[in-house]
Design an enzyme around this catalytic site. Structure first.
Site, short mmCIF file in Angstrom:
data_model
loop_
_atom_site.label_atom_id
_atom_site.label_comp_id
_atom_site.label_asym_id
_atom_site.label_seq_id
_atom_site.Cartn_x
_atom_site.Cartn_y
_atom_site.Cartn_z
N HIS A 155 0.76 -1.22 -0.13
CA HIS A 155 -0.16 -0.02 0.00
C HIS A 155 0.95 1.23 -0.04
O HIS A 155 2.07 1.28 0.36
CB HIS A 155 -1.07 0.03 1.14
CG HIS A 155 -2.10 -0.69 1.18
ND1 HIS A 155 -2.10 -2.26 1.34
CD2 HIS A 155 -3.38 -0.49 0.70
CE1 HIS A 155 -3.24 -2.78 1.18
NE2 HIS A 155 -4.07 -1.67 0.97
N LYS A 159 -0.80 4.91 4.65
CA LYS A 159 -1.78 3.91 5.28
C LYS A 159 -1.55 4.03 6.94
O LYS A 159 -0.39 3.79 7.10
CB LYS A 159 -1.78 2.87 4.50
CG LYS A 159 -2.92 1.71 5.13
CD LYS A 159 -3.08 0.71 4.07
CE LYS A 159 -4.19 -0.39 4.78
NZ LYS A 159 -5.44 0.09 5.14
N1 LIG Z 1 -12.72 -0.66 2.13
C1 LIG Z 1 -12.34 -0.30 1.08
O1 LIG Z 1 -12.40 -0.67 -0.22
C2 LIG Z 1 -10.92 0.68 1.20
C3 LIG Z 1 -10.78 1.14 2.43
N2 LIG Z 1 -9.89 2.30 2.84
C4 LIG Z 1 -9.83 2.63 4.22
O2 LIG Z 1 -10.55 3.82 4.29
C5 LIG Z 1 -9.77 4.56 5.27
C6 LIG Z 1 -9.44 5.77 4.59
O3 LIG Z 1 -8.62 5.73 3.71
P1 LIG Z 1 -8.27 6.97 2.87
O4 LIG Z 1 -9.31 7.85 2.10
O5 LIG Z 1 -7.04 6.28 1.95
O6 LIG Z 1 -7.47 7.88 3.97
P2 LIG Z 1 -7.20 9.47 4.12
O7 LIG Z 1 -6.12 9.80 5.28
O8 LIG Z 1 -6.81 10.05 2.62
O9 LIG Z 1 -8.54 9.90 4.33
C7 LIG Z 1 -9.05 9.92 5.77
C8 LIG Z 1 -9.93 11.26 5.81
O10 LIG Z 1 -10.68 11.13 7.29
C9 LIG Z 1 -10.55 12.33 7.81
N3 LIG Z 1 -10.94 12.41 9.44
C10 LIG Z 1 -9.88 11.93 10.08
N4 LIG Z 1 -10.56 12.12 11.35
C11 LIG Z 1 -11.69 12.40 11.26
C12 LIG Z 1 -12.97 12.74 11.87
N5 LIG Z 1 -12.95 12.63 13.48
N6 LIG Z 1 -14.09 13.03 11.41
C13 LIG Z 1 -14.35 13.42 9.96
N7 LIG Z 1 -13.10 13.06 9.33
C14 LIG Z 1 -12.12 12.72 9.88
C15 LIG Z 1 -9.27 13.05 7.69
O11 LIG Z 1 -9.38 14.26 7.76
C16 LIG Z 1 -9.04 12.64 6.14
O12 LIG Z 1 -9.63 13.47 5.28
C17 LIG Z 1 -8.62 3.80 5.72
O13 LIG Z 1 -9.41 3.17 6.93
C18 LIG Z 1 -8.62 2.96 4.67
O14 LIG Z 1 -7.94 1.80 5.05
C19 LIG Z 1 -9.42 2.70 1.66
C20 LIG Z 1 -9.36 2.46 0.35
C21 LIG Z 1 -10.37 1.29 0.12
O1 LIG Z 2 -5.99 2.24 2.81
C1 LIG Z 2 -5.93 1.95 1.71
O2 LIG Z 2 -5.69 2.45 0.89
C2 LIG Z 2 -6.66 0.59 1.49
N1 LIG Z 2 -7.32 -0.10 2.57
C3 LIG Z 2 -8.30 -1.15 2.70
C4 LIG Z 2 -7.57 -2.05 3.22
O3 LIG Z 2 -7.03 -2.02 4.28
O4 LIG Z 2 -7.53 -3.51 2.84
C5 LIG Z 2 -8.42 -1.66 1.35
C6 LIG Z 2 -7.63 -1.25 0.17
O5 LIG Z 2 -6.51 -2.42 0.33
C7 LIG Z 2 -7.11 0.20 0.46
#
Ligand SMILES: NC(=O)C1=CN([C@@H]2O[C@H](COP(=O)(O)OP(=O)(O)OC[C@H]3O[C@@H](n4cnc5c(N)ncnc54)[C@H](O)[C@@H]3O)[C@@H](O)[C@H]2O)C=CC1
Ligand SMILES: O=C(O)C1=N[C@H](C(=O)O)C[C@H](O)C1
Length: 266
Positions: A155, A159
């Site tokens: 990743h 992350k």
């Molecule tokens: N399930 C899936 O398919 C995927 C899951 N993820 C997960 O999604 C989450 C976010 O990932 P990204 O967007 O890459 O991270 P990122 O760091 O780009 O975005 C996270 C956002 O949450 C905000 N945030 C933090 N605390 C907050 C609060 N108390 N209230 C409101 N907003 C708050 C931050 O300001 C930031 O803008 C991670 O846990 C990641 O592992 C990421 C990609 C795919």
């Molecule tokens: O943080 C990410 O970017 C992602 N998080 C998810 C995970 O923890 O598996 C999904 C995807 O891999 C992207």
């Protein structure tokens, strides 16, 4: 179908901003508000880089969920805040769709129980990309025939959680068909701590974090004279959006927690 009213938590994030773009294009969804750490009281449209949408931003999740009339909360924040938002949403009768990864087993159990008590749907999907869901399912199938397996997840370096939610879920699916056993040499010793990766019932998970990566996983199986590699790559965060859309639609029909998008796919 009537509009599904959606709140997005984490709208400026890599995933949250992508989710806003998806919602903007989707006529059946209506963005009614966002939960962010800053920009309280501003419209989404006023924040640089976000779509021209009129929904208001709240820095208090309690206030947002108390004031807004919403059906679904999409959480794409951090493990700590995602957990709090999910519970708060359920307390307010709003169905959570959670992409945030890194919840503990205890937290998952609490959310499961709360959803059951409230008779409300929750979708927690560690990976919304259909290709990744297939990669996990194929891995479970392969593990029946190849019980020696290592997971390598790669990743971007921003992350927070390791191993990834996808790797954890993959290991859990494999655990359902693989008998627990230690892999590698019985006398194996790490001369540098962590060299062999994280251990789940004797199978290993390795986590790589580098700029330039997005989300990638290889599941490598070893047998006599052969290896099998099942690999998935998300090259763009658009890859997750059809899964987010499906989860928003399906969560409206659920009255309990569903963990993993595979349960929602035909
Ligand atoms: N399930 C899936 O398919 C995927 C899951 N993820 C997960 O999604 C989450 C976010 O990932 P990204 O967007 O890459 O991270 P990122 O760091 O780009 O975005 C996270 C956002 O949450 C905000 N945030 C933090 N605390 C907050 C609060 N108390 N209230 C409101 N907003 C708050 C931050 O300001 C930031 O803008 C991670 O846990 C990641 O592992 C990421 C990609 C795919
Ligand atoms: O943080 C990410 O970017 C992602 N998080 C998810 C995970 O923890 O598996 C999904 C995807 O891999 C992207």
């Amino acid at each position: 179908m009537a509009d599904i009213k959606v709140i997005v938590a984490g709208p400026r994030g890599k995933m949250g901003s992508e989710a806003l773009r998806m919602i903007e294009k989707e006529p059946a969804f209506q963005l009614v508000g966002c939960i962010d750490r800053i920009h309280d009281g501003q419209k989404v449209a006023e924040v640089e880089g976000l779509p021209k949408m009129d929904a208001l931003i709240y820095t208090s999740a309690e206030k947002a969920l108390g004031e807004l009339e919403a059906d679904v909360l999409i959480d794409l924040t951090t493990p700590e805040h995602g957990y709090k938002h999910t519970k708060l949403a359920l307390e307010h009768g709003v169905r959570p769709v959670v992409g945030t990864t890194g919840f503990t087993e205890v937290q998952m159990e609490e959310i499961t129980n709360l959803a059951e008590k409230k008779e409300l749907g929750v979708v927690i999907a560690p990976n919304f990309a259909v290709g990744a869901v297939l990669m996990m399912q194929f891995s479970k199938w392969a593990a029946k025939h190849f019980p020696d397996v290592e997971i390598i997840e790669k990743h971007h370096d921003q992350k927070l959680d390791a191993p990834s939610g996808t790797a954890v879920k993959t290991a859990q699916l494999i655990q359902e068909v693989r008998e627990s056993h230690k892999q590698g040499h019985t006398d194996e010793k790490e001369t540098i701590d962590g060299a062999r990766g994280a251990d789940v019932d004797g199978m290993k998970i390795h986590s790589m974090r580098l700029p330039g990566l997005i989300a990638h996983q290889e599941v490598v199986f070893g047998g006599l004279g052969q290896t099998l590699t099942i690999k998935h790559d998300s090259h763009h965060r658009e890859s997750f959006m059809s899964g987010v859309k499906l989860a928003i639609e399906k969560v409206m029909e659920l009255d309990q927690l569903v963990y993993g998008l595979e349960h929602l796919l035909d």
